[in-house]
Design an enzyme around this catalytic site. Structure first.
Site, short mmCIF file in Angstrom:
data_model
loop_
_atom_site.label_atom_id
_atom_site.label_comp_id
_atom_site.label_asym_id
_atom_site.label_seq_id
_atom_site.Cartn_x
_atom_site.Cartn_y
_atom_site.Cartn_z
N ARG A 114 -38.48 14.63 87.32
CA ARG A 114 -39.81 15.24 87.50
C ARG A 114 -40.65 14.74 86.35
O ARG A 114 -40.37 15.06 85.18
CB ARG A 114 -39.71 16.77 87.51
CG ARG A 114 -41.07 17.43 87.51
CD ARG A 114 -41.04 18.89 87.90
NE ARG A 114 -40.84 19.07 89.33
CZ ARG A 114 -41.15 20.17 90.00
NH1 ARG A 114 -41.67 21.21 89.38
NH2 ARG A 114 -40.93 20.24 91.30
N HIS A 141 -44.47 14.13 96.09
CA HIS A 141 -43.39 15.14 96.04
C HIS A 141 -42.58 15.03 97.33
O HIS A 141 -42.62 15.92 98.19
CB HIS A 141 -44.01 16.52 95.88
CG HIS A 141 -43.06 17.58 95.42
ND1 HIS A 141 -41.74 17.34 95.12
CD2 HIS A 141 -43.24 18.91 95.19
CE1 HIS A 141 -41.15 18.46 94.74
NE2 HIS A 141 -42.04 19.43 94.77
N GLN A 144 -40.22 17.88 98.67
CA GLN A 144 -40.93 19.03 99.25
C GLN A 144 -41.25 18.78 100.72
O GLN A 144 -41.05 19.66 101.57
CB GLN A 144 -42.22 19.28 98.47
CG GLN A 144 -43.01 20.45 98.99
CD GLN A 144 -42.24 21.76 98.86
OE1 GLN A 144 -41.78 22.10 97.77
NE2 GLN A 144 -42.09 22.50 99.95
N ASP A 226 -51.79 24.18 98.85
CA ASP A 226 -51.11 24.20 97.55
C ASP A 226 -52.14 24.64 96.51
O ASP A 226 -53.34 24.73 96.81
CB ASP A 226 -50.57 22.78 97.25
CG ASP A 226 -49.70 22.72 96.00
OD1 ASP A 226 -49.31 23.79 95.47
OD2 ASP A 226 -49.41 21.59 95.53
N CYS A 266 -45.86 25.12 99.40
CA CYS A 266 -44.68 24.65 98.65
C CYS A 266 -44.25 25.62 97.55
O CYS A 266 -43.10 25.59 97.13
CB CYS A 266 -44.97 23.27 98.06
SG CYS A 266 -46.32 23.26 96.87
N ARG A 294 -35.40 23.92 100.76
CA ARG A 294 -35.28 22.92 99.69
C ARG A 294 -33.80 22.68 99.38
O ARG A 294 -33.37 21.55 99.17
CB ARG A 294 -36.01 23.39 98.42
CG ARG A 294 -37.52 23.51 98.51
CD ARG A 294 -38.19 22.16 98.67
NE ARG A 294 -37.85 21.20 97.65
CZ ARG A 294 -38.43 21.14 96.44
NH1 ARG A 294 -39.42 21.97 96.14
NH2 ARG A 294 -38.06 20.23 95.55
N1 NVA Z 1 -49.12 20.32 93.24
C1 NVA Z 1 -48.26 21.17 92.44
C2 NVA Z 1 -46.92 21.27 93.09
C3 NVA Z 1 -45.95 22.16 92.39
C4 NVA Z 1 -44.63 22.24 93.09
C5 NVA Z 1 -48.14 20.61 91.05
O1 NVA Z 1 -47.99 19.39 90.89
O2 NVA Z 1 -48.23 21.38 90.09
N1 CP Z 2 -42.22 23.50 95.20
C1 CP Z 2 -41.65 23.12 94.05
O1 CP Z 2 -41.38 21.96 93.80
O2 CP Z 2 -41.36 24.17 93.24
P1 CP Z 2 -40.88 24.06 91.73
O3 CP Z 2 -42.05 23.55 90.92
O4 CP Z 2 -40.53 25.48 91.36
O5 CP Z 2 -39.71 23.15 91.63
#
Ligand code: NVA
Ligand code: CP
Length: 307
Positions: A114, A141, A144, A226, A266, A294
């Site tokens: 990540r 992502h 997801q 989101d 998500c 997930r």
């Molecule tokens: N778009 C959000 C997704 C989190 C799972 C982010 O990048 O913070």
């Molecule tokens: N949706 C998602 O990726 O959640 P987290 O940020 O908790 O991993």
């Protein structure tokens, strides 16, 4: 001796599959993963299929679902996982990605990343002889979207020819939806203020842009959204919260879709911003099934990539 070993590593590197974006796998592979994951969810929770395999997780940003689902998923499959904080790794003190990737490739069987910057994913992939899985970057992502698609398939079957509406920010999750629209042959309608829309620069098959949420959701089969302020966008929070005010998904917006529409998010979510206070309690919401999926779909992905 070194040459032979090095050639062998390069050979396996060429054979190696990464999952940095949803289109790193083809439709047959993705539908196979979804099918297998539905079976794992229904009947085959525990197995030894990844016995002896070790997955690493390097996260530069917070996570609940992605981290826990990969860790638990590996245990269900007989393998092990280890969370490697960037604060503790030598990577955090400046050890090059190239060296880190080569060393970890000699010890691990797969790595979930990540990252703040998608380029980090590409740099790891270039230097790794094990599968690299994108657990979220600023660009995409894909894990997801696999779970979102599984959630649709689980209840409704194939998503081909359906209409998916995305309301709000065109972000990493939305980009993976846009890539999936071509692969799975569904129509994606993105309702986004012009200021935040990539409509001039992004031209993907089956992807339509509008500034009207009503146009996006009309007759849709899925509505998704989101947060308006993703991780990394915090310095634009006030501007974004003002720009997206008309893009909230609420119960009356769901009423404008097909009667059997499902609502996805998500998570994590901010009630009162991109969603109304009680939408998760609406019978059309599938968000907690989606979150659970997930776990199941990433088990399917791990079997595909690591086994
Ligand atoms: N778009 C959000 C997704 C989190 C799972 C982010 O990048 O913070
Ligand atoms: N949706 C998602 O990726 O959640 P987290 O940020 O908790 O991993």
């Amino acid at each position: 001796m070194y040459d032979n070993l090095y050639s062998r590593a390069l050979f396996f590197k060429r054979m190696n599959k990464h999952f940095l974006d949803i289109n790193d796998l083809n439709l047959d592979e993705l539908e196979g993963i979804i099918e297998n994951s539905l079976s794992l969810k229904g009947n085959n929770k525990y197995s030894e299929i990844l016995k002896g395999k070790f997955l690493g997780l390097i996260f530069e940003k917070s996570s609940t679902r992605t981290r826990v689902s990969f860790e638990v998923g590996m245990t269900h499959l007989g393998g092990k996982a280890s969370f490697l904080s960037t604060n503790d790794l030598q990577l955090g003190r400046g050890e090059p990605i190239e060296d880190t990737a080569k060393v970890l490739s000699s010890m691990l069987d797969g790595l979930v990343l990540r990252t703040l910057d998608h380029q980090t994913q590409l740099d790891f992939a270039k230097n790794s002889s094990i599968p690299i899985i994108n657990g979220l970057s600023n660009k995409s992502h894909p894990c997801q979207i696999l779970a979102d698609l599984m959630t649709y398939y689980e209840e409704k079957g194939s998503i081909k020819g359906k209409k998916v509406a995305w309301c709000g920010d065109f972000n990493n999750v939305c980009f993976s939806y846009a890539q999936a629209a071509e692969l799975f042959d569904f129509d994606l309608w993105i309702a986004c203020p012009d200021e935040f829309s990539p409509k001039e620069s992004l031209h993907l098959p089956n992807v339509h842009f509008t500034s009207s949420v009503e146009e996006a959701v009309a007759d849709s089969d899925v509505i998704s959204t989101d947060v308006w302020v993703s991780m990394g966008d915090e310095n634009q929070a006030a501007k974004r919260q003002a720009a997206f005010l008309d893009y909230q998904v609420n119960e009356s917006l769901l009423d404008q879709a097909k009667e059997d529409v499902i609502f996805l998010h998500c998570l994590p979510a901010i009630r009162g911003q991109e969603i109304s206070e009680n939408i998760f309690e609406d019978p059309r919401s599938r968000v907690f099934i989606q979150a659970e999926n997930r776990l199941h779909v990433q088990k399917g992905l791990l079997i595909e990539l690591l086994n």
